[in-house]
Write a protein that holds these residues in place. Sequence first.
Motif, PDB file in Angstrom:
ATOM      1  N   LEU A  50       0.826  -1.216   0.000  1.00 54.08           N
ATOM      2  CA  LEU A  50       0.000   0.000   0.000  1.00 54.08           C
ATOM      3  C   LEU A  50       0.857   1.261   0.000  1.00 54.08           C
ATOM      4  O   LEU A  50       2.040   1.211   0.333  1.00 54.08           O
ATOM      5  CB  LEU A  50      -0.874   0.035   1.262  1.00 54.08           C
ATOM      6  CG  LEU A  50      -1.831  -1.122   1.531  1.00 54.08           C
ATOM      7  CD1 LEU A  50      -2.512  -0.906   2.876  1.00 54.08           C
ATOM      8  CD2 LEU A  50      -2.872  -1.225   0.439  1.00 54.08           C
ATOM      9  N   ARG A  51       0.227   2.405  -0.308  1.00 49.32           N
ATOM     10  CA  ARG A  51       0.851   3.707  -0.039  1.00 49.32           C
ATOM     11  C   ARG A  51       1.037   3.819   1.468  1.00 49.32           C
ATOM     12  O   ARG A  51       0.148   3.441   2.234  1.00 49.32           O
ATOM     13  CB  ARG A  51      -0.089   4.850  -0.474  1.00 49.32           C
ATOM     14  CG  ARG A  51      -0.228   5.072  -1.962  1.00 49.32           C
ATOM     15  CD  ARG A  51       0.964   5.749  -2.587  1.00 49.32           C
ATOM     16  NE  ARG A  51       1.363   7.009  -1.970  1.00 49.32           N
ATOM     17  CZ  ARG A  51       0.896   8.200  -2.310  1.00 49.32           C
ATOM     18  NH1 ARG A  51      -0.020   8.324  -3.237  1.00 49.32           N
ATOM     19  NH2 ARG A  51       1.348   9.289  -1.711  1.00 49.32           N
ATOM     20  N   ASP A  52       2.161   4.373   1.908  1.00 48.50           N
ATOM     21  CA  ASP A  52       2.405   4.410   3.354  1.00 48.50           C
ATOM     22  C   ASP A  52       1.322   5.186   4.104  1.00 48.50           C
ATOM     23  O   ASP A  52       0.948   4.819   5.216  1.00 48.50           O
ATOM     24  CB  ASP A  52       3.811   4.922   3.689  1.00 48.50           C
ATOM     25  CG  ASP A  52       4.037   6.372   3.320  1.00 48.50           C
ATOM     26  OD1 ASP A  52       3.210   6.965   2.589  1.00 48.50           O
ATOM     27  OD2 ASP A  52       5.058   6.930   3.779  1.00 48.50           O
ATOM     28  N   ASP A  53       0.801   6.222   3.477  1.00 48.12           N
ATOM     29  CA  ASP A  53      -0.216   7.070   4.130  1.00 48.12           C
ATOM     30  C   ASP A  53      -1.479   6.284   4.486  1.00 48.12           C
ATOM     31  O   ASP A  53      -2.220   6.668   5.389  1.00 48.12           O
ATOM     32  CB  ASP A  53      -0.611   8.229   3.203  1.00 48.12           C
ATOM     33  CG  ASP A  53       0.608   8.871   2.572  1.00 48.12           C
ATOM     34  OD1 ASP A  53       0.980   9.960   3.007  1.00 48.12           O
ATOM     35  OD2 ASP A  53       1.205   8.246   1.661  1.00 48.12           O
ATOM     36  N   ASP A  54      -1.739   5.215   3.744  1.00 47.85           N
ATOM     37  CA  ASP A  54      -2.971   4.445   3.953  1.00 47.85           C
ATOM     38  C   ASP A  54      -2.816   3.344   5.009  1.00 47.85           C
ATOM     39  O   ASP A  54      -3.804   2.787   5.475  1.00 47.85           O
ATOM     40  CB  ASP A  54      -3.423   3.802   2.629  1.00 47.85           C
ATOM     41  CG  ASP A  54      -3.774   4.853   1.585  1.00 47.85           C
ATOM     42  OD1 ASP A  54      -4.188   5.964   1.984  1.00 47.85           O
ATOM     43  OD2 ASP A  54      -3.619   4.573   0.389  1.00 47.85           O
TER      44      ASP A  54
HETATM   45 ZN    ZN Z   1       3.206   8.712   1.429  1.00 48.41          ZN
END
Ligand code: ZN
Length: 206
Positions: A50-54
């Motif tokens: 995943l995108r790290d933000d998610d």
């Molecule tokens: Zn990110």
Amino acid sequence: MKNLKIAIQKSGRLNEKSVQLLKNCGLDFENYKSSLITTVANFNLEILFLRDDDIPGYVEQGIADLGIVGENVIDETASKVNYLQRLGFGKCTLKLAVPRDSAIKEIKDLNGKSIATSYPVILKSFLEEYKISADIQTISGSVEIAPGLGLSDAICDIVSTGGTLKSNGLKPFADVRSSEAILIGRDGLQDNEILNELLQRIQSVL
Ligand code: ZN
Ligand code: PRT
């Protein structure tokens, strides 16, 4: 036994070390770049890319049981997740910086100034703690060019070597928070056998 799901970064600074850590734990999986989910052949685990933000949100909601992500992202997303293990990689510091010739020398000089950042939540609470009233300009990347373009007086961004600040004519003057990669877990994983086995292996790798 039901598989656990762990979310790791799909690509970026934490991807390689997260994959390496899991491989060093003896987990056998294909690191397909195109597939967003892979099953470990010899362990009850699925890996989500995943995108790290998610990642903190997936873990908070229990869609993933576990995640590997930077503390800065956990704080910025204000997610309610459990810290299971510090992982010792992805170390960096969120810092305040200004152009080399700026009159801003310390935190109190930021009163009434504008600050560009991708971390508005962390910055806002830091400024509140110091009773500073400043204008936060949220941008999603290339924060270091903001002062030169006249968008802000200062920036608040992640620094590791300091090379990016330097090459953009900026100097750091205060640390906001330090960060490293953390193994996080959702609520309700107490006494989970798969997690206990994974934690033991991670701790012996570290
Ligand atoms: Zn990110
Ligand atoms: O695509 P995705 O959303 O998943 O990734 P991303 O682009 O948001 O994040 P990514 O891959 O850049 O970083 C992932 C995590 O690595 C961050 O959340 C931090 O926890 C950690 N980390 C460690 C860093 C750095 N070091 C780092 N140096 N994250 C970013 N940087 C950037 C920083 O933003 C700045 O632009 O590198 C530049 C500064 O580096 P130096 O070495 O010049 O100081």
